[in-house]
Scaffold this active site. Structure first.
Site, PDB file in Angstrom:
ATOM      1  N   LYS A   1       0.825  -1.218   0.000  1.00 40.47           N
ATOM      2  CA  LYS A   1       0.000   0.000   0.000  1.00 40.47           C
ATOM      3  C   LYS A   1       0.855   1.261   0.000  1.00 40.47           C
ATOM      4  O   LYS A   1       0.626   2.184  -0.773  1.00 40.47           O
ATOM      5  CB  LYS A   1      -0.940   0.024   1.218  1.00 40.47           C
TER       6      LYS A   1
ATOM      7  N   ARG B   1      -9.368   0.338   9.394  1.00 37.76           N
ATOM      8  CA  ARG B   1      -8.961  -1.047   9.624  1.00 37.76           C
ATOM      9  C   ARG B   1      -9.963  -1.794  10.495  1.00 37.76           C
ATOM     10  O   ARG B   1      -9.748  -2.964  10.787  1.00 37.76           O
ATOM     11  CB  ARG B   1      -7.615  -1.055  10.350  1.00 37.76           C
TER      12      ARG B   1
ATOM     13  N   ARG C   1      11.799  -6.857   4.829  1.00 39.92           N
ATOM     14  CA  ARG C   1      11.735  -5.426   5.132  1.00 39.92           C
ATOM     15  C   ARG C   1      12.277  -5.153   6.542  1.00 39.92           C
ATOM     16  O   ARG C   1      12.931  -4.147   6.773  1.00 39.92           O
ATOM     17  CB  ARG C   1      10.273  -4.954   5.019  1.00 39.92           C
TER      18      ARG C   1
ATOM     19  N   ARG D   1      11.776  -1.543  11.894  1.00 35.01           N
ATOM     20  CA  ARG D   1      10.470  -1.683  12.533  1.00 35.01           C
ATOM     21  C   ARG D   1      10.412  -2.942  13.380  1.00 35.01           C
ATOM     22  O   ARG D   1      10.570  -4.055  12.877  1.00 35.01           O
ATOM     23  CB  ARG D   1       9.367  -1.727  11.466  1.00 35.01           C
TER      24      ARG D   1
ATOM     25  N   ARG E   1      -0.327  -9.759  13.365  1.00 41.86           N
ATOM     26  CA  ARG E   1      -0.920  -8.706  12.527  1.00 41.86           C
ATOM     27  C   ARG E   1      -1.898  -9.302  11.516  1.00 41.86           C
ATOM     28  O   ARG E   1      -2.932  -8.710  11.223  1.00 41.86           O
ATOM     29  CB  ARG E   1       0.185  -7.902  11.833  1.00 41.86           C
TER      30      ARG E   1
HETATM   31  P1  ADP Z   1       1.346  -2.703   7.880  1.00 42.48           P
HETATM   32  O1  ADP Z   1       0.236  -2.476   6.904  1.00 42.48           O
HETATM   33  O2  ADP Z   1       2.595  -3.181   7.206  1.00 42.48           O
HETATM   34  O3  ADP Z   1       0.963  -3.511   9.075  1.00 42.48           O
HETATM   35  P2  ADP Z   1       1.190   0.048   8.856  1.00 42.48           P
HETATM   36  O4  ADP Z   1       2.357   0.931   8.751  1.00 42.48           O
HETATM   37  O5  ADP Z   1      -0.010   0.372   8.044  1.00 42.48           O
HETATM   38  O6  ADP Z   1       1.805  -1.344   8.471  1.00 42.48           O
HETATM   39  O7  ADP Z   1       0.732  -0.089  10.361  1.00 42.48           O
HETATM   40  C1  ADP Z   1       1.627  -0.435  11.392  1.00 42.48           C
HETATM   41  C2  ADP Z   1       0.890  -0.617  12.720  1.00 42.48           C
HETATM   42  O8  ADP Z   1       0.258   0.633  13.093  1.00 42.48           O
HETATM   43  C3  ADP Z   1      -0.264  -1.631  12.711  1.00 42.48           C
HETATM   44  O9  ADP Z   1       0.178  -2.952  12.924  1.00 42.48           O
HETATM   45  C4  ADP Z   1      -1.126  -1.097  13.867  1.00 42.48           C
HETATM   46  O10 ADP Z   1      -0.585  -1.465  15.118  1.00 42.48           O
HETATM   47  C5  ADP Z   1      -0.991   0.412  13.734  1.00 42.48           C
HETATM   48  N1  ADP Z   1      -2.070   0.974  12.903  1.00 42.48           N
HETATM   49  C6  ADP Z   1      -1.929   1.562  11.679  1.00 42.48           C
HETATM   50  N2  ADP Z   1      -3.123   1.959  11.208  1.00 42.48           N
HETATM   51  C7  ADP Z   1      -4.046   1.601  12.130  1.00 42.48           C
HETATM   52  C8  ADP Z   1      -5.461   1.710  12.213  1.00 42.48           C
HETATM   53  N3  ADP Z   1      -6.189   2.264  11.226  1.00 42.48           N
HETATM   54  N4  ADP Z   1      -6.084   1.244  13.327  1.00 42.48           N
HETATM   55  C9  ADP Z   1      -5.378   0.687  14.317  1.00 42.48           C
HETATM   56  N5  ADP Z   1      -4.048   0.533  14.303  1.00 42.48           N
HETATM   57  C10 ADP Z   1      -3.382   0.976  13.222  1.00 42.48           C
END
Ligand code: ADP
Length: 190
Positions: A14, A89, A128, A134, A146
């Site tokens: 994404k 999400r 990654r 991270r 996740r």
């Molecule tokens: P990825 O899609 O690779 O898991 P992101 O960078 O989108 O990575 O998100 C990293 C973390 O940030 C998620 O695992 C979650 O803990 C938190 N996070 C991101 N967006 C949301 C959301 N909309 N609601 C709740 N937690 C979120």
């Protein structure tokens, strides 16, 4: 004004695609993951609160995430449209976003999912994790958590947007340029 939700499992690409699409369609890219990481890096109150969840691979509670996202939208009043990446999400977030945009006379134009197989994605994230720094990318158990969060809380959003006739999916396996092309085809036919 077009508002696009980029949808997909962790590692689906994404963020990578958002970088191209925001330029191509002049959209404001809002990545909740990036905003959380920025806050964690700067040790803000929000960052410290979110870190506990993020480092475990859990979703951050809706009560924190929704307010943060709304603040970011409000910070860009002259935007020609938004590219939401990593938000919504949960169903609660999706409802909140619909209501929030409606209060501004706007709405989601389309949700586009990047589809890819779990096993490929777990490998991508571990790769990654070697360079991203991270914590949530470095441990297979956290990555699996996740995916569990995704399956339980985020996957139901597909039906939410299908019911609104706003759901599109593209194959997320291919070169970056090929996938940008697939996404562009959807956007240009909206
Ligand atoms: P990825 O899609 O690779 O898991 P992101 O960078 O989108 O990575 O998100 C990293 C973390 O940030 C998620 O695992 C979650 O803990 C938190 N996070 C991101 N967006 C949301 C959301 N909309 N609601 C709740 N937690 C979120």
């Amino acid at each position: 004004m077009i508002n696009i939700v980029l949808f997909g499992k962790p590692g689906a690409g994404k963020g990578t695609q958002a970088e191209f699409l925001k330029e191509k369609y002049n959209l404001t890219h809002l990545s909740t993951g990036d905003i959380f990481r920025y806050n964690m890096k700067n040790n803000t109150a929000l960052g410290l609160e979110a870190k506990v969840y993020i480092d475990r691979g859990d979703l951050v509670p809706d009560s924190i995430t929704i307010g943060m996202l709304q603040d970011e939208v409000d910070r860009n009043p002259h935007s020609a449209g938004f590219l939401f990446d990593g938000f919504p999400r949960t169903l609660t977030q999706a409802d909140a976003l619909d209501q929030f945009l409606a209060s501004k006379g706007q709405g989601i134009t389309a949700t586009i999912a990047l589809e890819a197989d779990d096993e490929i994605l777990v490998k991508r994230l571990l790769e990654r994790g070697k360079t991203s720094g991270r914590v949530d990318d470095q441990d297979e158990e956290k990555i699996r958590n996740r995916y569990q969060e995704y399956n339980e809380k985020t996957a139901p959003l597909m039906d939410y947007y299908k019911n609104q006739d706003k759901f599109y999916a593209v194959n997320g396996i291919g070169t970056i340029a090929e996938i940008t092309e697939r996404l562009s085809n959807v956007i240009e036919n909206l």
